[in-house]
Design an enzyme around this catalytic site. Structure first.
Site, PDB file in Angstrom:
ATOM      1  CB  ALA A  13      -0.917  -0.002   1.230  1.00  0.00           C
ATOM      2  CB  SER A  14       4.367   1.904   0.847  1.00  0.00           C
ATOM      3  OG  SER A  14       5.033   1.037  -0.052  1.00  0.00           O
ATOM      4  CB  SER A 141       1.437  -9.475 -14.318  1.00  0.00           C
ATOM      5  OG  SER A 141       2.089  -8.926 -15.450  1.00  0.00           O
ATOM      6  CE1 TYR A 154       6.184  -9.079 -11.366  1.00  0.00           C
ATOM      7  CE2 TYR A 154       5.585  -9.423 -13.667  1.00  0.00           C
ATOM      8  CZ  TYR A 154       5.361  -8.815 -12.445  1.00  0.00           C
ATOM      9  OH  TYR A 154       4.307  -7.928 -12.314  1.00  0.00           O
TER      10      TYR A 154
END
Ligand SMILES: NC(=O)c1ccc[n+]([C@@H]2O[C@H](COP(=O)([O-])OP(=O)(O)OC[C@H]3O[C@@H](n4cnc5c(N)ncnc54)[C@H](OP(=O)(O)O)[C@@H]3O)[C@@H](O)[C@H]2O)c1
Length: 239
Positions: A13-14, A141, A154
């Site tokens: 959330a940063s 993604s 990834y």
């Protein structure tokens, strides 16, 4: 669903997408539990949320650390007595050809992107199953539809999220819990600037569009649910 006073954990959330989702949910009246490692940045998000009268709680969390994840869900339960929404958004990207890819970097990616989501879903369901309600949205993604070079690990982690999500969704539907996926294309954040510096920044998806997608999914009527949404850059190839 009316989001007023729904308790919602947002991981990562940063900044970036997670920050945008946290703010959008708070604007709908949800109580947001802000989870990420960088407390200073979480404080900035909390300040943004407070500026329009929204409510949030910071719980510094490293999603590669099981103890931190257990603490995140324990504290949420203690504070709010329930968990309505979980957005598994925290993720990292490390670029590299497979032949040179370090095992250490493989572990770093998997620990956050896949093991972190597994642990987070598990702890959320321990709260949601007894309460017979809950919503989980996992951020995957568009890499799961493609096979971009230098992104194999990834991409594998995001495929893992897809498998985990589909299976869990079927497992907990009977318990009144809905689980979904969002597959974003290139979003204007620090991650994409590192992953795909070749993409013209002005053509990237604003993080707020991913946040709007989350709100759209959650605000559908009780009779509808969307399992997954693929949101791409308008300039990217369709389908
Ligand atoms: N940007 C894109 O184009 C794009 C496209 C498809 C999917 N995604 C996915 O969207 C999600 C958000 O990405 P973003 O683009 O917003 O990236 P970002 O700007 O780099 O933000 C990543 C967020 O994840 C947090 N995070 C990273 N490692 C963490 C850890 N160990 N524990 C807890 N939090 C951690 C970061 O916070 P701290 O560093 O403070 O911990 C930050 O809040 C990721 O899952 C990413 O794979 C992004």
């Amino acid at each position: 669903m009316d989001l007023n006073h729904k308790s919602a954990i947002v991981t990562g959330a940063s900044k970036g997408i997670g920050r945008a989702i946290s703010i959008a949910l708070a604007k709908e009246g949800a109580d947001i539990i802000l989870a990420a490692r960088t407390e200073e940045k979480l404080r900035e998000v909390k300040k943004d949320i407070s500026s329009f009268g929204g409510n949030s709680l910071i719980i510094p969390t490293d999603m590669s650390n099981e103890k931190d994840i257990l603490n995140l869900f324990d504290k949420t339960k203690k504070e709010f007595g329930k968990l309505d929404i979980l957005i598994n958004n925290a993720g990292i990207f490390i670029k590299g050809n497979l032949v040179d890819f370090r095992t250490e970097d493989y572990n770093k990616i998997m620990n956050v992107n896949l093991r972190g989501v597994f642990l987070s879903c598990r702890q959320a369901l321990k709260i949601m199953i007894p309460q017979k309600s809950g919503f989980i949205i996992n951020i995957s993604s568009n890499a799961v539809f493609k096979g971009y070079p230098e992104q194999s690990v990834y991409t594998a982690s995001k495929h893992g999220i897809v498998g985990l999500t589909k299976s869990i969704a079927n497992e907990v539907q009977k318990d009144g819990i809905s689980v979904a996926l969002i597959h974003p294309g290139g979003v204007d954040t620090e991650l994409i600037n590192y992953a795909r510096p070749d993409i013209d920044k002005s053509l990237l998806i604003p993080p707020e569009d991913i946040a709007k997608t989350v709100i759209y999914m959650l605000k559908l009527s009780d009779n509808s649910w969307v399992d997954e949404i693929f949101i791409r850059r308008r300039a990217a190839k369709p389908f």
